[in-house]
Design a protein around this motif. Structure first.
Motif, PDB file in Angstrom:
ATOM      1  N   ALA A   1      -6.975 -17.105  67.552  1.00 33.02           N
ATOM      2  CA  ALA A   1      -6.734 -18.433  66.994  1.00 33.02           C
ATOM      3  C   ALA A   1      -7.379 -19.524  67.830  1.00 33.02           C
ATOM      4  O   ALA A   1      -7.887 -20.512  67.292  1.00 33.02           O
ATOM      5  N   VAL A   2      -7.371 -19.337  69.153  1.00 25.98           N
ATOM      6  CA  VAL A   2      -7.984 -20.335  70.034  1.00 25.98           C
ATOM      7  C   VAL A   2      -9.479 -20.419  69.758  1.00 25.98           C
ATOM      8  O   VAL A   2     -10.050 -21.513  69.649  1.00 25.98           O
ATOM      9  N   GLY A   3     -10.129 -19.268  69.624  1.00 28.03           N
ATOM     10  CA  GLY A   3     -11.557 -19.260  69.330  1.00 28.03           C
ATOM     11  C   GLY A   3     -11.871 -19.927  68.000  1.00 28.03           C
ATOM     12  O   GLY A   3     -12.874 -20.638  67.869  1.00 28.03           O
ATOM     13  N   GLU A   4     -11.029 -19.708  67.017  1.00 27.16           N
ATOM     14  CA  GLU A   4     -11.230 -20.352  65.712  1.00 27.16           C
ATOM     15  C   GLU A   4     -11.135 -21.869  65.833  1.00 27.16           C
ATOM     16  O   GLU A   4     -11.910 -22.608  65.214  1.00 27.16           O
ATOM     17  N   ARG A   5     -10.173 -22.327  66.650  1.00 31.29           N
ATOM     18  CA  ARG A   5     -10.052 -23.791  66.858  1.00 31.29           C
ATOM     19  C   ARG A   5     -11.274 -24.333  67.582  1.00 31.29           C
ATOM     20  O   ARG A   5     -11.774 -25.413  67.249  1.00 31.29           O
ATOM     21  N   HIS A   6     -11.753 -23.579  68.568  1.00 32.59           N
ATOM     22  CA  HIS A   6     -12.960 -24.000  69.281  1.00 32.59           C
ATOM     23  C   HIS A   6     -14.133 -24.171  68.312  1.00 32.59           C
ATOM     24  O   HIS A   6     -14.833 -25.189  68.313  1.00 32.59           O
ATOM     25  N   ARG A   7     -14.358 -23.153  67.508  1.00 35.48           N
ATOM     26  CA  ARG A   7     -15.518 -23.175  66.604  1.00 35.48           C
ATOM     27  C   ARG A   7     -15.383 -24.261  65.541  1.00 35.48           C
ATOM     28  O   ARG A   7     -16.396 -24.847  65.128  1.00 35.48           O
ATOM     29  N   ALA A   8     -14.160 -24.539  65.126  1.00 31.63           N
ATOM     30  CA  ALA A   8     -13.950 -25.629  64.166  1.00 31.63           C
ATOM     31  C   ALA A   8     -14.348 -26.963  64.789  1.00 31.63           C
ATOM     32  O   ALA A   8     -14.998 -27.797  64.140  1.00 31.63           O
ATOM     33  N   LYS A   9     -13.960 -27.173  66.049  1.00 34.91           N
ATOM     34  CA  LYS A   9     -14.333 -28.419  66.736  1.00 34.91           C
ATOM     35  C   LYS A   9     -15.838 -28.493  66.959  1.00 34.91           C
ATOM     36  O   LYS A   9     -16.463 -29.535  66.794  1.00 34.91           O
ATOM     37  N   MET A  10     -16.429 -27.360  67.353  1.00 28.23           N
ATOM     38  CA  MET A  10     -17.852 -27.358  67.683  1.00 28.23           C
ATOM     39  C   MET A  10     -18.757 -27.449  66.463  1.00 28.23           C
ATOM     40  O   MET A  10     -19.961 -27.681  66.602  1.00 28.23           O
ATOM     41  N   SER A  11     -18.198 -27.281  65.288  1.00 26.86           N
ATOM     42  CA  SER A  11     -19.026 -27.359  64.079  1.00 26.86           C
ATOM     43  C   SER A  11     -19.702 -28.717  63.944  1.00 26.86           C
ATOM     44  O   SER A  11     -20.796 -28.825  63.370  1.00 26.86           O
ATOM     45  N   ALA A  12     -19.074 -29.743  64.492  1.00 27.01           N
ATOM     46  CA  ALA A  12     -19.668 -31.088  64.441  1.00 27.01           C
ATOM     47  C   ALA A  12     -20.957 -31.171  65.243  1.00 27.01           C
ATOM     48  O   ALA A  12     -21.785 -32.063  65.011  1.00 27.01           O
ATOM     49  N   LEU A  13     -21.155 -30.227  66.170  1.00 25.73           N
ATOM     50  CA  LEU A  13     -22.348 -30.255  67.020  1.00 25.73           C
ATOM     51  C   LEU A  13     -23.558 -29.594  66.351  1.00 25.73           C
ATOM     52  O   LEU A  13     -24.652 -29.617  66.908  1.00 25.73           O
ATOM     53  N   LEU A  14     -23.347 -29.013  65.162  1.00 21.85           N
ATOM     54  CA  LEU A  14     -24.451 -28.349  64.469  1.00 21.85           C
ATOM     55  C   LEU A  14     -25.436 -29.356  63.902  1.00 21.85           C
ATOM     56  O   LEU A  14     -26.594 -29.029  63.637  1.00 21.85           O
ATOM     57  N   GLN A  15     -24.969 -30.590  63.701  1.00 19.85           N
ATOM     58  CA  GLN A  15     -25.860 -31.625  63.175  1.00 19.85           C
ATOM     59  C   GLN A  15     -26.798 -32.093  64.283  1.00 19.85           C
ATOM     60  O   GLN A  15     -26.425 -32.132  65.455  1.00 19.85           O
ATOM     61  N   SER A  16     -28.000 -32.452  63.913  1.00 22.32           N
ATOM     62  CA  SER A  16     -28.962 -32.932  64.906  1.00 22.32           C
ATOM     63  C   SER A  16     -28.723 -34.408  65.207  1.00 22.32           C
ATOM     64  O   SER A  16     -28.158 -35.139  64.399  1.00 22.32           O
ATOM     65  N   GLY A  17     -29.164 -34.807  66.351  1.00 21.93           N
ATOM     66  CA  GLY A  17     -29.079 -36.213  66.727  1.00 21.93           C
ATOM     67  C   GLY A  17     -27.709 -36.681  67.175  1.00 21.93           C
ATOM     68  O   GLY A  17     -27.435 -37.888  67.187  1.00 21.93           O
TER      69      GLY A  17
ATOM     70  N   ILE B   1     -16.041 -33.257  72.649  1.00 19.70           N
ATOM     71  CA  ILE B   1     -15.680 -31.971  72.034  1.00 19.70           C
ATOM     72  C   ILE B   1     -15.502 -30.896  73.106  1.00 19.70           C
ATOM     73  O   ILE B   1     -14.571 -30.094  73.057  1.00 19.70           O
ATOM     74  N   VAL B   2     -16.388 -30.888  74.094  1.00 17.34           N
ATOM     75  CA  VAL B   2     -16.263 -29.919  75.191  1.00 17.34           C
ATOM     76  C   VAL B   2     -14.941 -30.094  75.916  1.00 17.34           C
ATOM     77  O   VAL B   2     -14.240 -29.118  76.218  1.00 17.34           O
ATOM     78  N   ILE B   3     -14.556 -31.338  76.188  1.00 13.97           N
ATOM     79  CA  ILE B   3     -13.304 -31.589  76.896  1.00 13.97           C
ATOM     80  C   ILE B   3     -12.107 -31.149  76.057  1.00 13.97           C
ATOM     81  O   ILE B   3     -11.176 -30.514  76.567  1.00 13.97           O
ATOM     82  N   LYS B   4     -12.120 -31.453  74.776  1.00 16.68           N
ATOM     83  CA  LYS B   4     -10.996 -31.044  73.913  1.00 16.68           C
ATOM     84  C   LYS B   4     -10.884 -29.522  73.833  1.00 16.68           C
ATOM     85  O   LYS B   4      -9.780 -28.965  73.902  1.00 16.68           O
ATOM     86  N   CYS B   5     -12.014 -28.848  73.704  1.00 24.95           N
ATOM     87  CA  CYS B   5     -11.993 -27.380  73.690  1.00 24.95           C
ATOM     88  C   CYS B   5     -11.527 -26.828  75.032  1.00 24.95           C
ATOM     89  O   CYS B   5     -10.794 -25.832  75.085  1.00 24.95           O
ATOM     90  N   LEU B   6     -11.945 -27.484  76.112  1.00 26.89           N
ATOM     91  CA  LEU B   6     -11.555 -27.025  77.437  1.00 26.89           C
ATOM     92  C   LEU B   6     -10.044 -27.150  77.651  1.00 26.89           C
ATOM     93  O   LEU B   6      -9.409 -26.263  78.225  1.00 26.89           O
ATOM     94  N   ILE B   7      -9.469 -28.246  77.188  1.00 25.70           N
ATOM     95  CA  ILE B   7      -8.014 -28.417  77.281  1.00 25.70           C
ATOM     96  C   ILE B   7      -7.317 -27.271  76.547  1.00 25.70           C
ATOM     97  O   ILE B   7      -6.374 -26.655  77.074  1.00 25.70           O
ATOM     98  N   ASP B   8      -7.779 -26.989  75.344  1.00 24.21           N
ATOM     99  CA  ASP B   8      -7.208 -25.908  74.539  1.00 24.21           C
ATOM    100  C   ASP B   8      -7.419 -24.556  75.229  1.00 24.21           C
ATOM    101  O   ASP B   8      -6.517 -23.710  75.274  1.00 24.21           O
TER     102      ASP B   8
END
Length: 305
Positions: free
Chosen positions: A158-174, A183-190
Motif C-alpha cells: 500500500a505504501v508503494g501504491e501511495r508513492h506511485r500515485a504521488k509521483m505520477s505528477a512528475l511524469l509531465q514535462s517541465g 513530492i519527494v518529501i511527502k513520499c519520504l515522510i510516508d
C-alpha cells in the motif's frame, strides 16, 4: 583572582578555555593573555564570559535589553540594515530567553518580532551551527532525489501504491524543481512510517478563514493555503498554535525552515515527526550525524550505497 571560562571562536570553531589568572582590566590585555596562554596564532574573537556563555564580554544584560528595545523600534521602521546589526548584537540575550528561560513561542514573538522572518531564521541558524541553512538543505535533497525516487518506485504494498500515485505528477514535462522536492518529501515522510497530512496541512481559503484560528491547536505544522487561483497561495509554519513564518513559497522550503526553527527555538522533535526531522537534520544537513535511529540509518545506508 578567581579563574574564568571563556568561549574563544577560532575560524568558525569555538573552544571553551579556562583562564587561570582571571579577567584583566582591559579587553586588549585579555586578548593578549588568551593568545599567550594558549599559544594562539590564528585570528580569534572573545564572545562570551563565564561557563554559561550568557552575555558578550563587552555588554551587560542591561545593555543587551536596551539593544532589544532599539531593535523593536527599528523593526517597526523596517530598517533592514539596523535590524541585521542589532539581531547579531543581541544573539546572546535572545538565546538566554529561549534556551535558559524556555520562553513560549508567543512570548518570544512579543519580545523578538524581527526573528519571525525567513532571512533572520537563516542568520540565527548560521550563528548557532555556522551552516547556511537553505543552500545546504536543497543541495542535499536534490543530490539524493534520484535514489529516493527509485526507492519509492520499487516500494511494494500500500505504501508503494501511495508513492506511485504521488509521483505520477512528475511524469509531465517541465515540472518546477519545487514540485519535485515537495513530492519527494511527502513520499519520504510516508516511507518513514509517518503521516504526511499530519505535518503538512491544506487549508481552504474560504470566506472568513483565519489560519491562526484554524491551526491554533497545532504544536507544529506546515500549512498550505489553497485558493481557487492557486493551490499554494501561502505556505507557512505554525508552532505552538502561533504563525511563525509565512510566504515561504513551497513545501520543501517550509520543511527546510521548520528544521531551522527547531534550532532557533530550541525545540524537541514531536514524536509523530521525529523520523523526518531526524533525516532533515542528520542526513541532509549532516548535523550531529552520530547515533542514528535504526530506521534512519537504514535509509542513509540505501542513499549512500
Amino acid at each position: 583572582m578567581s579563574s574564568v571560562a571563556l568561549k574563544v571562536v577560532i575560524q568558525h570553531r569555538s573552544e571553551k578555555l579556562l583562564l587561570p589568572s582571571g579577567i584583566p582590566s582591559t579587553v586588549e590585555e585579555l586578548q593578549k593573555t588568551v593568545k599567550d596562554t594558549f599559544g594562539l596564532t590564528e585570528t580569534f574573537t572573545l564572545e562570551y564570559l563565564d561557563v554559561s556563555w550568557d552575555y558578550p564580554i563587552r555588554d551587560s544584560k542591561e545593555q543587551q535589553e536596551l539593544y532589544r528595545h532599539q531593535l523593536i523600534d527599528e523593526y517597526k521602521k523596517k530598517n533592514s540594515t539596523a535590524i541585521r546589526d542589532l539581531m547579531c548584537r543581541t544573539f546572546a540575550h535572545r538565546r538566554h530567553d529561549i534556551v535558559r528561560q524556555q520562553m513560549s513561542i508567543k512570548d518570544v514573538k512579543e519580545r523578538w518580532p524581527a526573528l519571525f522572518d525567513a532571512s533572520q531564521v537563516s542568520a540565527e541558524f548560521k550563528l548557532i551551527t555556522t551552516m547556511k541553512l537553505e543552500p545546504k538543505f536543497m543541495e542535499m535533497l536534490d543530490l539524493y532525489t534520484p535514489k529516493l525516487l527509485s526507492m519509492f518506485q520499487s516500494k511494494r504494498g500500500a505504501v508503494g501504491e501511495r508513492h506511485r500515485a504521488k509521483m505520477s505528477a512528475l511524469l509531465q514535462s517541465g515540472n518546477p524543481i519545487q514540485l519535485t522536492r515537495g513530492i519527494v518529501i511527502k513520499c519520504l515522510i510516508d516511507h518513514l512510517g509517518e503521516e504526511p497530512g499530519a505535518l503538512i496541512k491544506d487549508v481552504e481559503d474560504a470566506a472568513g478563514v483565519d489560519v491562526e484560528e484554524e491551526l491554533s491547536g497545532e504544536l507544529m505544522t506546515i500549512y498550505r493555503l489553497q485558493t481557487q487561483e492557486s493551490p499554494a497561495a501561502d505556505v507557512g509554519i505554525v508552532i505552538e498554535g502561533i504563525p511563525v513564518l509565512n510566504n515561504l513559497g513551497d513545501i520543501s522550503r517550509a520543511c527546510c525552515y521548520l528544521l531551522g526553527l527547531t534550532y532557533v527555538f530550541d525545540l524537541k522533535y514531536p514524536k509523530k515527526f521525529k523520523y523526518i526531522l531526524e533525516v532533515f537534520q542528520k542526513v541532509l544537513l549532516g548535523l550531529d550525524p552520530q547515533q542514528l535511529t535504526p530506521k534512519v540509518q537504514t535509509l542513509k545506508n540505501c542513499l549512500l550505497g
